[in-house]
Design an enzyme around this catalytic site. Structure first.
Site, PDB file in Angstrom:
ATOM      1  N   GLY A  93      42.773  -0.358   4.271  1.00 27.88           N
ATOM      2  CA  GLY A  93      43.051  -1.720   3.838  1.00 27.88           C
ATOM      3  C   GLY A  93      43.738  -2.588   4.877  1.00 27.88           C
ATOM      4  O   GLY A  93      44.451  -3.526   4.529  1.00 27.88           O
ATOM      5  N   HIS A 100      50.732  -3.531  13.512  1.00 24.39           N
ATOM      6  CA  HIS A 100      52.024  -3.749  12.854  1.00 24.39           C
ATOM      7  C   HIS A 100      52.446  -2.473  12.133  1.00 24.39           C
ATOM      8  O   HIS A 100      51.619  -1.741  11.599  1.00 24.39           O
ATOM      9  CB  HIS A 100      51.977  -4.926  11.882  1.00 24.39           C
ATOM     10  CG  HIS A 100      50.831  -4.904  10.918  1.00 24.39           C
ATOM     11  ND1 HIS A 100      49.548  -5.240  11.287  1.00 24.39           N
ATOM     12  CD2 HIS A 100      50.766  -4.590   9.607  1.00 24.39           C
ATOM     13  CE1 HIS A 100      48.751  -5.144  10.248  1.00 24.39           C
ATOM     14  NE2 HIS A 100      49.457  -4.736   9.208  1.00 24.39           N
TER      15      HIS A 100
HETATM   16  P1  AMP Z   1      47.863  -4.703   6.534  1.00 24.59           P
HETATM   17  O1  AMP Z   1      47.214  -4.745   5.184  1.00 24.59           O
HETATM   18  O2  AMP Z   1      48.438  -3.384   6.912  1.00 24.59           O
HETATM   19  O3  AMP Z   1      46.939  -5.275   7.620  1.00 24.59           O
HETATM   20  O4  AMP Z   1      49.120  -5.661   6.425  1.00 24.59           O
HETATM   21  C1  AMP Z   1      49.081  -7.041   6.602  1.00 24.59           C
HETATM   22  C2  AMP Z   1      50.280  -7.592   5.907  1.00 24.59           C
HETATM   23  O5  AMP Z   1      50.495  -8.917   6.360  1.00 24.59           O
HETATM   24  C3  AMP Z   1      50.142  -7.660   4.377  1.00 24.59           C
HETATM   25  O6  AMP Z   1      51.152  -6.866   3.768  1.00 24.59           O
HETATM   26  C4  AMP Z   1      50.307  -9.159   4.073  1.00 24.59           C
HETATM   27  O7  AMP Z   1      51.031  -9.401   2.888  1.00 24.59           O
HETATM   28  C5  AMP Z   1      51.060  -9.646   5.317  1.00 24.59           C
HETATM   29  N1  AMP Z   1      50.890 -11.055   5.603  1.00 24.59           N
HETATM   30  C6  AMP Z   1      49.734 -11.770   5.589  1.00 24.59           C
HETATM   31  N2  AMP Z   1      49.979 -13.051   5.933  1.00 24.59           N
HETATM   32  C7  AMP Z   1      51.318 -13.145   6.167  1.00 24.59           C
HETATM   33  C8  AMP Z   1      52.189 -14.208   6.547  1.00 24.59           C
HETATM   34  N3  AMP Z   1      51.727 -15.461   6.775  1.00 24.59           N
HETATM   35  N4  AMP Z   1      53.517 -13.944   6.673  1.00 24.59           N
HETATM   36  C9  AMP Z   1      53.982 -12.707   6.442  1.00 24.59           C
HETATM   37  N5  AMP Z   1      53.211 -11.657   6.101  1.00 24.59           N
HETATM   38  C10 AMP Z   1      51.904 -11.868   5.945  1.00 24.59           C
END
Ligand code: AMP
Ligand code: ZN
Length: 112
Positions: A93, A100
């Site tokens: 996902g 990150h």
């Molecule tokens: P992943 O699913 O491991 O790629 O994690 C991406 C994360 O980025 C998710 O938990 C989202 O909620 C977070 N995310 C997406 N857009 C933003 C944003 N503008 N600021 C902070 N977090 C975000």
């Protein structure tokens, strides 16, 4: 830096985020959709697509983990425990293609 990458835009302060930690190589900010009472994302300032793009010698993962552990201590969630997590690819996902590490804690987490 990648022009159209969401996290690169956050690092450049083009998109607002609540900053949790910053140094010359690492940026950390609170997740916009927290999955735990404390949910912080640690990213390298230099754009890296994913954990699959990381070479052992550049040490980026250990650097991110080090900052996450220190931030967990600063936020005092190390007292009760926390989780560090990396998603890669569609089955896990991964939604943002800038490496990150998630730091999750501050409350009981569902067991993996
Ligand atoms: P992943 O699913 O491991 O790629 O994690 C991406 C994360 O980025 C998710 O938990 C989202 O909620 C977070 N995310 C997406 N857009 C933003 C944003 N503008 N600021 C902070 N977090 C975000
Ligand atoms: Zn990026």
């Amino acid at each position: 830096m990648a022009d159209d990458c969401l996290f690169c835009k956050i690092i450049r302060r083009e998109i607002p985020a609540k900053v949790a930690y910053e140094d010359d190589q690492v940026f950390a900010f609170y997740d916009i959709e927290p999955a735990a009472p404390v949910h912080v994302l640690f990213v390298p300032k230099k754009h890296v697509d994913s954990i699959q793009s990381v070479s052992e010698k550049d040490g980026v993962l250990s650097m991110l983990a080090d900052r996450a552990v220190k931030t967990a201590e600063k936020l005092a969630i190390d007292q009760t425990g926390y989780r560090l997590l990396v998603n890669y690819g569609p089955d896990a996902g991964q939604t943002v293609h800038h490496l990150h590490i998630h730091l999750l804690g501050g409350g009981k987490l569902s067991h993996l």
